[in-house]
Design a protein around this motif. Sequence first.
Motif, short mmCIF file in Angstrom:
data_model
loop_
_atom_site.label_atom_id
_atom_site.label_comp_id
_atom_site.label_asym_id
_atom_site.label_seq_id
_atom_site.Cartn_x
_atom_site.Cartn_y
_atom_site.Cartn_z
N VAL A 1 -52.77 89.28 55.60
CA VAL A 1 -52.07 90.57 55.55
C VAL A 1 -52.92 91.57 54.76
O VAL A 1 -53.11 92.72 55.19
CB VAL A 1 -50.68 90.40 54.91
N LEU A 2 -53.48 91.11 53.64
CA LEU A 2 -54.33 91.99 52.84
C LEU A 2 -55.53 92.47 53.65
O LEU A 2 -55.92 93.63 53.60
CB LEU A 2 -54.82 91.26 51.59
N MET A 3 -56.11 91.53 54.42
CA MET A 3 -57.28 91.88 55.22
C MET A 3 -56.92 92.95 56.25
O MET A 3 -57.65 93.93 56.43
CB MET A 3 -57.81 90.64 55.94
N LEU A 4 -55.76 92.76 56.91
CA LEU A 4 -55.37 93.74 57.93
C LEU A 4 -55.14 95.10 57.30
O LEU A 4 -55.53 96.13 57.87
CB LEU A 4 -54.11 93.26 58.66
N MET A 5 -54.55 95.10 56.11
CA MET A 5 -54.34 96.38 55.43
C MET A 5 -55.67 97.05 55.11
O MET A 5 -55.85 98.25 55.34
CB MET A 5 -53.55 96.15 54.14
N THR A 6 -56.59 96.25 54.59
CA THR A 6 -57.91 96.79 54.27
C THR A 6 -58.56 97.36 55.52
O THR A 6 -59.12 98.45 55.51
CB THR A 6 -58.79 95.68 53.68
N LEU A 7 -58.46 96.60 56.61
CA LEU A 7 -59.07 97.04 57.86
C LEU A 7 -58.48 98.39 58.29
O LEU A 7 -59.20 99.30 58.70
CB LEU A 7 -58.85 95.98 58.94
N LEU A 8 -57.15 98.49 58.15
CA LEU A 8 -56.48 99.72 58.56
C LEU A 8 -56.98 100.90 57.73
O LEU A 8 -57.30 101.98 58.26
CB LEU A 8 -54.97 99.55 58.40
N ILE A 9 -57.09 100.68 56.43
CA ILE A 9 -57.51 101.78 55.54
C ILE A 9 -58.95 102.20 55.88
O ILE A 9 -59.24 103.38 56.04
CB ILE A 9 -57.40 101.36 54.07
N ILE A 10 -59.82 101.19 56.04
CA ILE A 10 -61.22 101.51 56.34
C ILE A 10 -61.33 102.23 57.67
O ILE A 10 -62.03 103.24 57.81
CB ILE A 10 -62.08 100.24 56.35
N THR A 11 -60.59 101.72 58.67
CA THR A 11 -60.64 102.35 59.99
C THR A 11 -60.19 103.80 59.88
O THR A 11 -60.80 104.70 60.46
CB THR A 11 -59.72 101.60 60.97
N CYS A 12 -59.13 104.01 59.12
CA CYS A 12 -58.59 105.36 58.97
C CYS A 12 -59.65 106.29 58.36
O CYS A 12 -59.91 107.37 58.89
CB CYS A 12 -57.35 105.32 58.10
N ILE A 13 -60.28 105.82 57.27
CA ILE A 13 -61.28 106.67 56.60
C ILE A 13 -62.43 106.97 57.57
O ILE A 13 -62.83 108.13 57.75
CB ILE A 13 -61.82 105.97 55.34
N CYS A 14 -62.94 105.92 58.20
CA CYS A 14 -64.07 106.12 59.11
C CYS A 14 -63.67 107.02 60.28
O CYS A 14 -64.44 107.89 60.70
CB CYS A 14 -64.57 104.78 59.65
N PHE A 15 -62.47 106.80 60.78
CA PHE A 15 -62.01 107.58 61.92
C PHE A 15 -62.00 109.06 61.58
O PHE A 15 -62.53 109.89 62.31
CB PHE A 15 -60.60 107.11 62.32
N VAL A 16 -61.41 109.36 60.43
CA VAL A 16 -61.32 110.77 60.04
C VAL A 16 -62.73 111.35 59.84
O VAL A 16 -63.03 112.45 60.30
CB VAL A 16 -60.47 110.92 58.77
N LEU A 17 -63.58 110.56 59.17
CA LEU A 17 -64.94 111.05 58.93
C LEU A 17 -65.68 111.31 60.24
O LEU A 17 -66.42 112.29 60.36
CB LEU A 17 -65.72 110.03 58.09
N ILE A 18 -65.47 110.44 61.21
CA ILE A 18 -66.18 110.62 62.49
C ILE A 18 -65.60 111.79 63.26
O ILE A 18 -66.32 112.60 63.84
CB ILE A 18 -66.13 109.32 63.32
N ARG A 19 -64.25 111.89 63.24
CA ARG A 19 -63.64 113.00 63.98
C ARG A 19 -63.98 114.36 63.37
O ARG A 19 -63.91 115.40 64.01
CB ARG A 19 -62.12 112.83 64.03
N MET A 20 -64.32 114.36 62.07
CA MET A 20 -64.68 115.62 61.43
C MET A 20 -65.98 116.18 61.99
O MET A 20 -66.26 117.37 61.88
CB MET A 20 -64.81 115.44 59.92
N LEU A 21 -66.80 115.30 62.56
CA LEU A 21 -68.05 115.77 63.15
C LEU A 21 -67.73 116.51 64.43
O LEU A 21 -66.78 116.17 65.13
CB LEU A 21 -68.95 114.58 63.47
N PRO A 22 -68.50 117.54 64.75
CA PRO A 22 -68.22 118.25 66.00
C PRO A 22 -68.40 117.32 67.19
O PRO A 22 -69.40 116.59 67.26
CB PRO A 22 -69.28 119.37 66.01
N PRO A 23 -67.46 117.30 68.11
CA PRO A 23 -67.58 116.39 69.25
C PRO A 23 -68.75 116.78 70.15
O PRO A 23 -69.20 117.92 70.14
CB PRO A 23 -66.24 116.55 69.98
N ALA A 24 -69.23 115.80 70.89
CA ALA A 24 -70.38 116.03 71.76
C ALA A 24 -70.07 117.16 72.74
O ALA A 24 -68.97 117.27 73.25
CB ALA A 24 -70.72 114.76 72.52
#
Lengths: 521, 317
Positions: free
Chosen positions: B10-33
Amino acid sequence: MHKDIVNIPKEKFEFAQRDISLHDEKLKTKSRGYLADAFLRFKKNRSSVVAAFIIGVLILFSIFAPIISPYNVKKDKDNTYKNLPPFVEPISNLGIGIFDGSTVRDSQNELQIQMLEAIGVETGRSPIIGHPKEVYYTEIYRGQEVERVSYSVKVNRYYEIGCRFIVMSADEFKKIMAWQDETGIQVLYPYVENKNIYVDLEEGQSVPTQRNSNIWYQCVDTKGNAKLDGNGNFIPAYSTDKSKEGVEYTSSLRIPGDDGSYIYSYAKSGSVEVRVNYYNYYQYLNGRTPMYIFGTDDYGRDLFDAIGMGARFSLIFAIVVSAINLTIGAIYGAIQGYYGGYIDLVMDRIADILSGVPYIVVVTLFQLHLAQKVGVVPSFLFAFVLTGWIGMAALTRKQFYRFKGQEYVLAAKTLGSSDKRLMFKHIFPNSLGTIITSCVLVIPGVISSETSLTYLGIINLSNLVGTSIGELMSISQTAMTTSPHAMLYPSLYVSLLLISFNLFGNGLRDAFNPSTRGVED
Amino acid sequence: MIKYVLQRVVLMLMTLLIITCICFVLIRMLPPAILPAGDPHTPAIEARREAMGYNKPYMVQFGIFLKNVFTKWDWGVSDKLYFGQDVAKIFAEKLPATMLVNLYSIIFSIPVGIALGIWAALKKNKMTDHVISTVTMLVISVPSFVYAFLIQYFLSYKLDIFPFLMEGGGNYFKWSTFVSMIPAVLSLSFGTIAGFTRTTRAELTEVLTSEFMLLARTKGLTKAQATVRHALKNCMVVVLPSIFGSFVGILGGSLIIERVFAVPGVGQLYLNSINGQDYPMFILLTVFYTSISLFAAIVVDISYGFIDPRIRMGSRK
């Protein structure tokens, strides 16, 4: 007999040791501190001492190589001398087989040998070192076994370049002529027109051959087999067509056999095309003969300088990263370990989440976001720091758990020491040995990652330092079979550095923690 | 124990969710192709972007992303590299090559590494041990692309045994494809072998000096019997989980090897997606690599929990 021991008169007392100063006797042996003790143990570990010495040499190399080298990684790129082996002319002339810019070429045919010979005859510097070795082999040709011969020849790859066609402005041409007269080095060679090389006698007309700047002699076919005169010499095919001449040749130097009729430049829409002896042209451009101690890379840069510059960056970067990580990790781990409980749990979770992000993703994201704003190197640094301190924090935390229950800490606490004082004056110095050691072991890790990332091209340092060891290896990959040296020297450097750092770190660990010799701490 | 494992997962899944969220936002902040004008796919992709909420707040975008992944296994379409194609499908095509190379490397490394480790441990503090330990240390220090270079130069070029690059073509079980994989497998194996040797040696030397070994000998077992029945069994408890951990580990670390030997795998895809700025692909691969590293950590954690209940989380000093 009765003595009154209570009422002894004052006069009877006298001082026993009035004039003697009392003190402990000085220790006869020399006392040794923690560091001196560790150093003594370290000295006994021979492999680590050797490793430390090698690290010293490699660091000196990174400091002095760029200073010694006459080249500059960013500026000096030669478009012709690419991927060439080590060459230093004075040493090469000794003929002892080192620094002669040579490669051994197998299975060469007679035509190729003849072309090399022709370069030697024209430029006066023979690319063939020693004598070509003949290798006989049989081959099935149209159903029959035929004995063939091929040659194995050691070639000087700098002299092999021979002459090159170069298009330049008329002014440049005049400058070269002036330089020629000044130094007496022949840069410009007579122009060769394609139509003069092979004249088919039966047809009575010239047949265009493949354009090759090193065929200056008459040929008997389109392949480039030379037409030889009675003595076995090449017959020149230099152009004498004055109507095509670009700029009049006024230099006093002329190649042997020139009666003044050869043209040295060819008019070409506003500029002139000339044939230059590249080795001499190089001297004209750089003011010196080529001196590449480690050879050149795929961009025509001096590898000696490039490796030095790349290593300089790697080392400085690794030291800065581990210093920052040490500081952050030590403080974080100290707080975690000292307070324990919920603070520890929450901080551990944060560290866990951060350490879950693969560092390659971190680096990429930082590059994409920050590189344009703060520059490549700071964003690279942030990426390393973001997750790099976690290991150090865990280590410090463990040490704090080990020492915080000790009696002397309790004693200091009872005496009213503040938390800060307890943490950094009483507990931290005890774990210093472990932390220093792991810091030394962190450096090779950082260097290795940095090299990998530049190798993969995720980080590009060429604007700042000009190059990096990873980049050098990555660009040498394509020419690996013909120029293995360009791959060899960077990989040798980085391998030696990493091995030595690991050995040195292990020795240091054993020296600081004699009780945990050979055990991961 | 089950509680412990569940807690970790459960802890691992939570960590994964948080990391995915951070990375997702960081990537979406870049101008799309920027989409090529006039391409037949362009309007379709623009419509898809609208549906994925490109103009909405980032958290809403993340919600849409999660919903698509969980309900339809839809990771988006590639907007640069494989224009208009489903990202997950391309990823699935690339995965086998990476998996196979790693699998072969593990299959090759385990017996060699463990055998060397056992040999070194049995000859502790003798010449054999010193040689093996020193070589192991050297091999671990040198980065993998140096091996790649040595193998390419000597085996592929000088001796001409293997091809320079791995064959593409999709059929991974052809003999020639297998041969072309060997250089990549070998380059990956050096480090892994050295890792196994070190772990096995360290564990086995410790077990060999423990008291039950002495008891086994006094019972009348020969040294070989005692080693195989008692020492090896105990040492494998630590070594076996590390096999799984290292499989997952090198899956993430084979980026360089994949590039050098042109393995048509996930690592190549990752590098291409960075250089080509194909963000949907990049998000998928980020999640992939993150889950791998988390998975490796959890496997090691759980296996140690099995072996030594004292290290389980929550039991703090």
